[in-house]
Design a protein around this motif. Structure first.
Motif, short mmCIF file in Angstrom:
data_model
loop_
_atom_site.label_atom_id
_atom_site.label_comp_id
_atom_site.label_asym_id
_atom_site.label_seq_id
_atom_site.Cartn_x
_atom_site.Cartn_y
_atom_site.Cartn_z
N VAL A 129 0.85 -1.21 0.00
CA VAL A 129 0.00 0.00 0.00
C VAL A 129 0.88 1.25 0.00
O VAL A 129 0.61 2.20 -0.74
CB VAL A 129 -0.95 -0.02 1.22
N ALA A 130 1.93 1.26 0.85
CA ALA A 130 2.81 2.42 0.90
C ALA A 130 3.49 2.63 -0.45
O ALA A 130 3.59 3.77 -0.97
CB ALA A 130 3.85 2.23 2.01
N PHE A 131 3.95 1.50 -1.03
CA PHE A 131 4.59 1.61 -2.34
C PHE A 131 3.59 2.11 -3.39
O PHE A 131 3.92 2.95 -4.24
CB PHE A 131 5.14 0.23 -2.73
N TYR A 132 2.35 1.57 -3.34
CA TYR A 132 1.30 1.96 -4.29
C TYR A 132 1.04 3.46 -4.24
O TYR A 132 0.99 4.14 -5.27
CB TYR A 132 0.03 1.17 -3.97
N MET A 133 0.90 4.00 -3.02
CA MET A 133 0.58 5.41 -2.87
C MET A 133 1.73 6.31 -3.33
O MET A 133 1.53 7.32 -4.00
CB MET A 133 0.21 5.72 -1.42
N SER A 134 2.97 5.90 -2.99
CA SER A 134 4.12 6.73 -3.36
C SER A 134 4.39 6.72 -4.86
O SER A 134 4.57 7.76 -5.50
CB SER A 134 5.37 6.29 -2.59
N ILE A 135 4.39 5.52 -5.44
CA ILE A 135 4.71 5.44 -6.87
C ILE A 135 3.61 6.01 -7.73
O ILE A 135 3.84 6.60 -8.81
CB ILE A 135 5.02 3.95 -7.25
N LEU A 174 8.38 2.86 8.42
CA LEU A 174 7.28 3.64 7.81
C LEU A 174 7.52 5.14 7.96
O LEU A 174 7.21 5.93 7.06
CB LEU A 174 5.95 3.23 8.42
N VAL A 175 8.05 5.54 9.10
CA VAL A 175 8.36 6.96 9.32
C VAL A 175 9.44 7.40 8.32
O VAL A 175 9.37 8.48 7.73
CB VAL A 175 8.82 7.20 10.77
N ALA A 176 10.47 6.52 8.12
CA ALA A 176 11.51 6.85 7.16
C ALA A 176 10.94 6.98 5.75
O ALA A 176 11.30 7.87 4.96
CB ALA A 176 12.60 5.77 7.19
N ILE A 177 9.98 6.07 5.45
CA ILE A 177 9.32 6.15 4.13
C ILE A 177 8.56 7.46 3.99
O ILE A 177 8.60 8.13 2.93
CB ILE A 177 8.38 4.94 3.93
N ALA A 178 7.88 7.88 5.07
CA ALA A 178 7.10 9.13 5.03
C ALA A 178 8.00 10.33 4.81
O ALA A 178 7.71 11.22 4.00
CB ALA A 178 6.30 9.27 6.33
N ILE A 179 9.13 10.34 5.59
CA ILE A 179 10.07 11.47 5.44
C ILE A 179 10.68 11.48 4.03
O ILE A 179 10.78 12.52 3.38
CB ILE A 179 11.17 11.38 6.52
N ASN A 180 11.07 10.29 3.59
CA ASN A 180 11.66 10.17 2.26
C ASN A 180 10.68 10.64 1.17
O ASN A 180 11.04 11.38 0.25
CB ASN A 180 12.07 8.72 2.02
N MET A 181 9.42 10.22 1.33
CA MET A 181 8.41 10.62 0.36
C MET A 181 8.17 12.11 0.38
O MET A 181 7.97 12.76 -0.67
CB MET A 181 7.11 9.86 0.65
N LEU A 182 8.21 12.70 1.56
CA LEU A 182 7.99 14.14 1.69
C LEU A 182 9.11 14.92 1.00
O LEU A 182 8.86 15.90 0.29
CB LEU A 182 7.91 14.51 3.17
N LEU A 183 10.36 14.49 1.23
CA LEU A 183 11.50 15.16 0.60
C LEU A 183 11.46 15.03 -0.93
O LEU A 183 11.74 15.97 -1.67
CB LEU A 183 12.81 14.59 1.15
N VAL A 184 11.11 13.81 -1.39
CA VAL A 184 10.99 13.61 -2.84
C VAL A 184 9.91 14.51 -3.42
O VAL A 184 10.06 15.09 -4.50
CB VAL A 184 10.70 12.13 -3.15
N ALA A 185 8.81 14.64 -2.67
CA ALA A 185 7.71 15.48 -3.14
C ALA A 185 8.15 16.94 -3.26
O ALA A 185 7.81 17.64 -4.21
CB ALA A 185 6.52 15.35 -2.19
N VAL A 186 8.93 17.40 -2.24
CA VAL A 186 9.43 18.79 -2.30
C VAL A 186 10.32 18.98 -3.52
O VAL A 186 10.22 19.98 -4.25
CB VAL A 186 10.20 19.13 -1.00
N ALA A 187 11.21 18.03 -3.76
CA ALA A 187 12.10 18.12 -4.93
C ALA A 187 11.28 18.12 -6.22
O ALA A 187 11.55 18.87 -7.17
CB ALA A 187 13.09 16.96 -4.92
N MET A 188 10.30 17.26 -6.26
CA MET A 188 9.47 17.19 -7.45
C MET A 188 8.67 18.49 -7.67
O MET A 188 8.46 18.92 -8.81
CB MET A 188 8.51 16.00 -7.37
#
Length: 645
Positions: A129-135, A174-188
């Motif tokens: 689910v986490a992978f689905y939402m991020s990708i 999961l927290v690391a995934i959330a932080i990672n996803m947030l940083l990627v989102a900012v870059a994007m």
């Protein structure tokens, strides 16, 4: 280094905004199918892995409904893309706003669905689910690169709940995934803003270029219109007329169709300019343009060729009578009075036609034949219409032969002079002679003066003829009694050229003849063609000591104002008034008026063309004392004339 965007970059002008919206619509419509495909494929994959562990409504029916909605929207967009060119700017903007709302709704729906699935299953299922939402959000953001608002809105709707939700799990991974996803989102987001800025600038540049090209095209079209339009009359000009003639000729040649070329010339326009000024002449031409425009139509195209000359093209010509009817209607239109504050003028128009293919096999030949028909109309049926015919063709060949022979002629040996006396009937003596040109061509034989003088004037060879004949006249005068006076005719081309006047003056001075023994005769027609230049030429001759005579007076071209401004010594009454003067009271009244005019202006009045004793008697009774004609003496060589005298 990526820099924050200037707030001004978010503002665009309405025209640029419309262009940007249309470009967004076009680009987005290409990528939207991929967005829906990503959503459907990723969602179906998650639904399959949770089908056995989550409730059916959550793992089957809800994703099925959302995927169906995506498929419907996909079909709608494919159809809209096909109709993009027909959509207005307002419709495009409305479609984009609706799309933004639906993207937000779908983003919220799929995000909510993913978060609701997260509690079900083992760690692998949750990681899925986490992978689905991020990708999925990353893929959707790339698909929405051209729609900044939709991409930012979707990022906020997905990333914010995603980051909060996984951060609150207190699971380190999961927290690391959330932080990672947030940083990627900012870059994007930064990449998105930069890409969108470049895209918007590119669209703005394209719009500016298109606007500039449109302006250049408008200016080009306007320049083309002005280059092909006569500013005074609003009619097409000579350039456009000749281009239309070429195009019509090509069409007629291919379709074996018949058409006609016409040339119109205003009769009496020169007098309007001379009497009332060029401002009045311009007003007359403007009115002529309006009248001719009223006569134009699908078959008739009119143009101003220059000065007071106009051209017309007539298509679908079946019979010559058709052209005569058109010509009569145009001539009738031009005959109506021309009025402006303080004055009224009456003009007429002469018209010449040439029909394809009868009169010519090229545009240039057709135009020349129409011009010749006009010349014939002005010579023989002023104010009427002439259609080029076989007779005119014969005349052209004759004129061409005369012109060729004239240019090859030895003027000194082939040209001779005859002299006709001008008699003072009161004193019963010859007061002067008029020199009349004769030409005996080795190839053509004797050529009538009316013919070769006309050809010399039309071919601009008249000055050479004038100088050759003048030298002969001066040589004859040099050998004769110093009391002999001679009148010599000058053409319109002679007095219309300052260079010709200077040459003639030099010839007189070189001869050693007293200029006062010489009289230059000019016709009213020659004077009126360019009155200012003619007046300047005649004044130059007058200062030299030459006498000036106005020939063919009474034909209706000159005015009392013109006569008063010319340095005249003599007026010759046109022979047309003498044909029946012994029985025509009106002719007698006109001659009497001319005689009185000459007396009041202290001018010598000469009646020319006197044929009979009866005519001479009537003229004498009307006060005319100087006469010329066959009754007093035939034109003959000077030595024979001297014996008669």
């Amino acid at each position: 280094m990526i820099r924050p965007q200037d707030p001004a970059s978010f503002r665009t002008h309405p025209a640029e905004q419309a262009a940007l919206s249309r470009s967004q619509f076009d680009a987005f419509s290409r990528q939207l199918p991929l967005l829906y495909v990503i959503l459907v494929i990723n969602s179906l994959a998650v639904a399959v892995t949770h089908a056995a562990i989550a409730p059916a409504w959550l793992s089957i029916w809800l994703p099925a409904a959302m995927c169906t909605a995506c498929a419907i929207r996909l079909v709608v967009w494919v159809r809209r893309r096909q109709r993009l060119a027909s959509l207005t700017d307002e419709e495009v903007a409305a479609r984009l706003k609706t799309t933004v709302r639906l993207i937000a709704l779908l983003g919220a729906a799929f995000t909510g669905w993913g978060l609701m699935l997260f509690p079900y299953g083992d760690p692998y299922a949750r990681a899925h689910v986490a992978f689905y939402m991020s990708i999925t959000v990353i893929g959707c953001i790339f698909c929405l690169m051209h729609m900044r608002k939709a991409a930012l809105l979707l990022t906020a709707i997905v990333i914010v709940p995603f980051s909060l939700f996984f951060s609150l799990t207190h699971n380190a991974v999961l927290v690391a995934i959330a932080i990672n996803m947030l940083l990627v989102a900012v870059a994007m987001i930064l990449v998105l803003l930069t890409y969108y800025r470049d895209f918007a600038n590119l669209v703005a540049s394209k719009h500016a270029l298109q606007a500039k090209q449109a302006e250049l095209q408008r200016l080009s079209d306007e320049n083309s219109r002005l280059a092909n339009l006569d500013n005074l009359t609003g009619l097409p000009n000579r350039r456009r007329f000749l281009a239309d003639l070429d195009a019509l000729f090509q069409t007629a040649q291919a379709q074996h169709a018949r058409f006609a070329v016409g040339v119109i010339d205003l009769d009496g326009f020169k007098q309007v300019n001379d009497l009332y000024g060029h401002g009045a002449g311009d007003r007359v031409l403007e009115e002529v343009g309006r009248r001719l425009l009223d006569r134009s139509g699908p078959r008739i195209r009119l143009a101003r060729l220059g000065g007071d000359e106009f051209g017309l093209l007539v298509t679908d010509v079946r019979e010559p009578q058709d052209l005569r009817d058109i010509g009569a209607a145009i001539c009738e239109t031009l005959r109506a009075p021309y009025a402006w504050p303080g004055a009224t003028a009456r003009l007429s128009g002469s018209l010449g036609f040439a029909i394809y293919p009868d009169a010519g096999v090229s545009p240039a030949q057709l135009f020349e034949r129409a011009d010749y028909a006009l010349y014939f109309a002005k010579e023989h049926r002023r104010g009427g219409t002439t259609i080029f015919s076989a007779e005119h063709e014969k005349q052209i060949r004759e004129l061409g032969q005369v012109e060729q022979a004239l240019r090859q002629a030895d003027l000194e040996h082939e040209m001779t002079l005859h002299f006709q006396p001008i008699v003072d009937v009161v004193r019963d003596r010859v007061v002067s002679y008029e020199a009349l040109a004769r030409w005996n061509s080795p190839t053509l034989g004797s050529v009538a003066p009316s013919l070769f003088i006309k050809v010399a004037e039309r071919s601009d060879f008249i000055h050479a003829v004038t100088v050759a004949l003048l030298r002969k006249v001066l040589a004859t005068m040099h050998q004769s009694d110093p009391a002999v006076r001679v009148a010599f005719n000058l053409s319109a081309r002679d007095i219309g050229s300052a260079e010709a006047v200077a040459n003639i003056t030099d010839v007189i001075r070189e001869s050693g003849i007293e200029p006062s023994r010489l009289t230059f005769e000019v016709t009213e027609t020659a004077v009126i063609q360019d009155f200012e230049q003619a007046s300047a030429s005649l004044h130059a001759f007058k200062r030299l000591g030459v006498h000036i005579s106005l020939d063919d007076f009474g034909t209706g071209y000159s005015s009392l104002t013109c006569i008063h401004r010319l340095p005249l010594d003599k007026i010759k009454i046109d022979r047309g008034f003498l044909d029946r003067i012994d029985a025509d009271g009106a002719a007698q009244d006109i001659v009497r008026s001319i005689v009185e005019l000459c007396r009041s202006l202290e001018l010598i009045c000469v009646a020319e063309g006197v044929q009979t004793q009866a005519q001479a008697k009537v003229l004498r009774g009307l006060g005319c004392t100087a006469m010329q004609g066959f009754y007093f003496g035939m034109p003959m060589p000077f030595d024979e004339q001297a014996l008669v005298a």
